[in-house]
Design an enzyme around this catalytic site. Structure first.
Site, PDB file in Angstrom:
ATOM      1  N   GLU A  84      42.741 -47.204 -31.520  1.00 56.64           N
ATOM      2  CA  GLU A  84      43.761 -45.681 -32.025  1.00 56.64           C
ATOM      3  C   GLU A  84      44.696 -45.219 -31.166  1.00 56.64           C
ATOM      4  O   GLU A  84      44.912 -43.968 -31.098  1.00 56.64           O
ATOM      5  CB  GLU A  84      42.634 -44.916 -32.513  1.00 56.64           C
ATOM      6  N   GLY A  85      45.283 -46.237 -30.097  1.00 58.28           N
ATOM      7  CA  GLY A  85      46.014 -45.616 -29.191  1.00 58.28           C
ATOM      8  C   GLY A  85      45.281 -45.210 -28.079  1.00 58.28           C
ATOM      9  O   GLY A  85      44.482 -44.515 -27.940  1.00 58.28           O
TER      10      GLY A  85
END
Length: 598
Positions: free
Chosen positions: A406-407
């Site tokens: 998610e980054g």
């Protein structure tokens, strides 16, 4: 909608404790939901942990089907498409409690309900939603999300996968390679991002995957991973895969926007997914510490062990406070937009986007806490913690991925400050006014009055307010100095971000505790007050250190001296807490209860 604090405004507006959602506010429906999820997890996941560690992919798929049959995959899906249509807090709640037993299942669950289903719910046409979402909500079909490529990780928009329109204009031919695709081994639908011609931005497509008609899709072998061993992770290769034009998701070139917004929701859900893992690690560690005898006494009676337990428990309590605060804010925002006539799609997208800063903060803070928690869990178990016979080493390995997907946490740190500055430029959050006020205050003579701290948590509230001033002073000066160029000064952004994170987390705990104290009386929440004070003490240290790092790295001479003086003023307690005593109090409660009890 005016009384709802907007995203990022926590820095410059006072939040009243009555206006935050806390885990103590769960209603009957939510408590029933939580209990049924816990029952499912204990019976089907926790009791069969070794299957996940032995890479039993079939068991992961089976338990996902069972979760679908119980309705857990459709919590966030509107009723019109076969889901339960519950609010955002319920989404976070299910994600929290379903994810505590094993990272393998929680990855499969998160990838399916989040990035696998949600892009269709939020961006799909009515036809697309009716065709795909009911099957995904019930667990008849599973979803995966194909964004990452060998050359496109954090720079998601740089993907090389191509989509070429057929001569007759009826379909696109997709060719390219994707990697690290969760659920690839058992999915039926893929959200695939590809570039049409030389478009600046990628485009999203819904691609069906039928094992009887491969349509140019081949899968790599299962990846061998440090943790989340039974979550299916493969490469996916597309060779002129035919996708009907009506399967484009949103419009041409909208893929990057879909990817970014999907990640916002994914970030807060990832934070939620790291909560019950902490509760379970803490409870397991405390039980062990109570049973393990050395030098004729349980190791839980040793101060060194108590300090670990107290910090683990405190971080978990704070993480819950912040995650549910943000989830409540997002839900309020969604409901307010729906009341104004927005469609569910628009309301949900805008509601989550509004709190993108908070989502990034949570993703970083909670993923790092779950890693520290499992690390200390191993330490409390000693040599046994390093053995596969106890659940600690698996928890530690599973936790590691949370800081990457998610980054990465580095990207999210920079994003949180970058988005805040952009919001200020757009006039959504007034940072300049308060930053100027802080600069003026620094030029004035400080007050030497003895403050009145008779009201509960009064000094703690003042400390949070002062930390906000420290952030505004440092970030304000950095923005003035570098302007839009600030984005290229990554180390400064990271330091500012750590200050921002601690402010949000500490304030969230404070608001939760204050809300409980007002309702039950201060004597009933003595341990929550202790955790709030302990976390704040640690947060002030981080703000001091990171503030100093920033100031000495971009200011010189008199300006540097002034700002360092300001930082000292804004991180100074009148009454220092007794840290050892706080830790002893928190640990004593959990040791007596023999589990995480908040």
């Amino acid at each position: 909608m005016e009384d709802i604090t907007r995203g990022g405004q926590f820095l410059v507006k006072e939040t009243k404790c009555e206006n935050v959602f806390t885990p103590e506010d769960f209603n009957e429906e939510q408590i029933m939901m939580r209990d049924s999820v816990k029952e499912f997890v204990d019976k089907e996941l926790w009791a069969h942990k070794e299957k996940f560690e032995k890479k039993d992919y079939a068991y992961t798929e089976q338990t996902m089907r069972n979760a679908g049959a119980l309705g857990f995959l459709g919590v966030a899906v509107p009723e019109a498409y076969g889901g339960l249509g519950m609010g955002f807090v319920n989404t976070a709640l299910v994600c929290d409690y379903i994810s505590g037993a094993t990272g393998s299942f929680s990855t499969a669950f998160g990838a399916h309900t989040g990035i696998g289903t949600m892009p269709i719910t939020l961006y799909g046409t009515e036809e697309q939603k009716l065709k795909y979402v009911p099957k995904l909500a019930s667990g008849e079909w599973f979803g995966s999300y194909c964004l990452t490529e060998p050359g496109a990780g954090s720079d998601a928009n740089s993907g090389k996968t191509k989509a070429v329109l057929s001569a007759d204009g009826t379909h696109y031919l997709i060719s390219g390679q994707k990697m690290w695709i969760s659920n690839a081994g058992f999915c039926n639908v893929m959200i695939v991002f590809a570039r049409i011609e030389d478009d600046k931005n990628i485009t999203g497509f819904i691609v069906e995957y039928d094992r009887d008609n491969l349509n140019g899709i081949t899968l790599g072998e299962e990846e061998h991973k440090l943790g989340i061993r039974a979550s299916s992770t493969r490469q996916v290769f597309f060779n002129e895969t035919k996708v009907p034009v009506e399967n484009m998701l949103a419009g041409r070139g909208e893929g990057f926007k879909i990817a970014m917004n999907s990640l916002n929701v994914g970030r807060i859900k990832l934070a939620a997914a790291c909560l019950d893992a902490q509760r379970r690690v803490i409870s397991t560690a405390v039980k062990y510490a109570n049973e393990r005898v050395q030098f004729n006494t349980p190791i839980s009676s040793f101060g060194a062990i108590q300090a670990k337990i107290a910090e683990m428990v405190t971080n978990c309590y704070v993480d819950e406070s912040a995650t549910y605060r943000a989830a409540g804010d997002i839900q309020n925002r969604i409901e307010a937009r729906e009341a104004e006539g927005n469609t569910h799609q628009e309301a949900e997208l805008k509601g989550v986007e509004e709190y993108a800063i908070e989502c990034s903060i949570l993703k970083v803070a909670v993923s790092e806490d779950v890693q520290n928690c499992s690390d200390e869990g191993i330490q409390i178990f000693g040599g046994m913690g390093f053995s596969e016979d106890t659940p600690m080493e698996a928890a530690w390995r599973d936790a590691r991925i949370a800081r990457i997907y998610e980054g990465t946490n580095e990207i999210n740190r920079m994003l949180s400050v970058g988005m805040l500055v952009k919001k200020a430029m757009k006039g959504h959050v007034d940072l300049l006014g308060p930053a100027m006020a802080v600069a003026e205050e620094l030029m004035g003579i400080p007050s030497f009055d003895v403050p009145d701290y008779t009201e509960l948590l009064a000094e703690e509230k003042e400390m949070v307010g002062k930390m906000k001033k420290a952030f505004l002073m440092v970030a304000g000066a950095a923005v003035q100095k570098f302007g839009p160029e600030l984005e290229s000064h990554q180390q400064l952004l990271m330091a500012a971000s750590d200050m921002l994170i601690e402010i949000y987390m500490a304030e969230s705990a404070l608001l939760r505790t204050e809300k409980m104290a007002k309702k039950l009386g201060a004597d009933k929440v003595a341990d929550q007050i202790a955790m709030t004070q302990l976390y704040l003490y640690n947060a002030v240290d981080v703000v001091t250190q990171k503030g100093k790092e920033g100031i000495v790295s971009f200011a010189e001479g008199d300006e540097q001296r002034m700002m360092l003086m300001g930082l000292r003023r804004y991180t100074k307690y009148v009454n220092m807490p007794n840290v050892v005593k706080l830790r002893e109090q928190i640990a004593a409660k959990v040791i007596a209860e023999n589990n995480y009890c908040f």
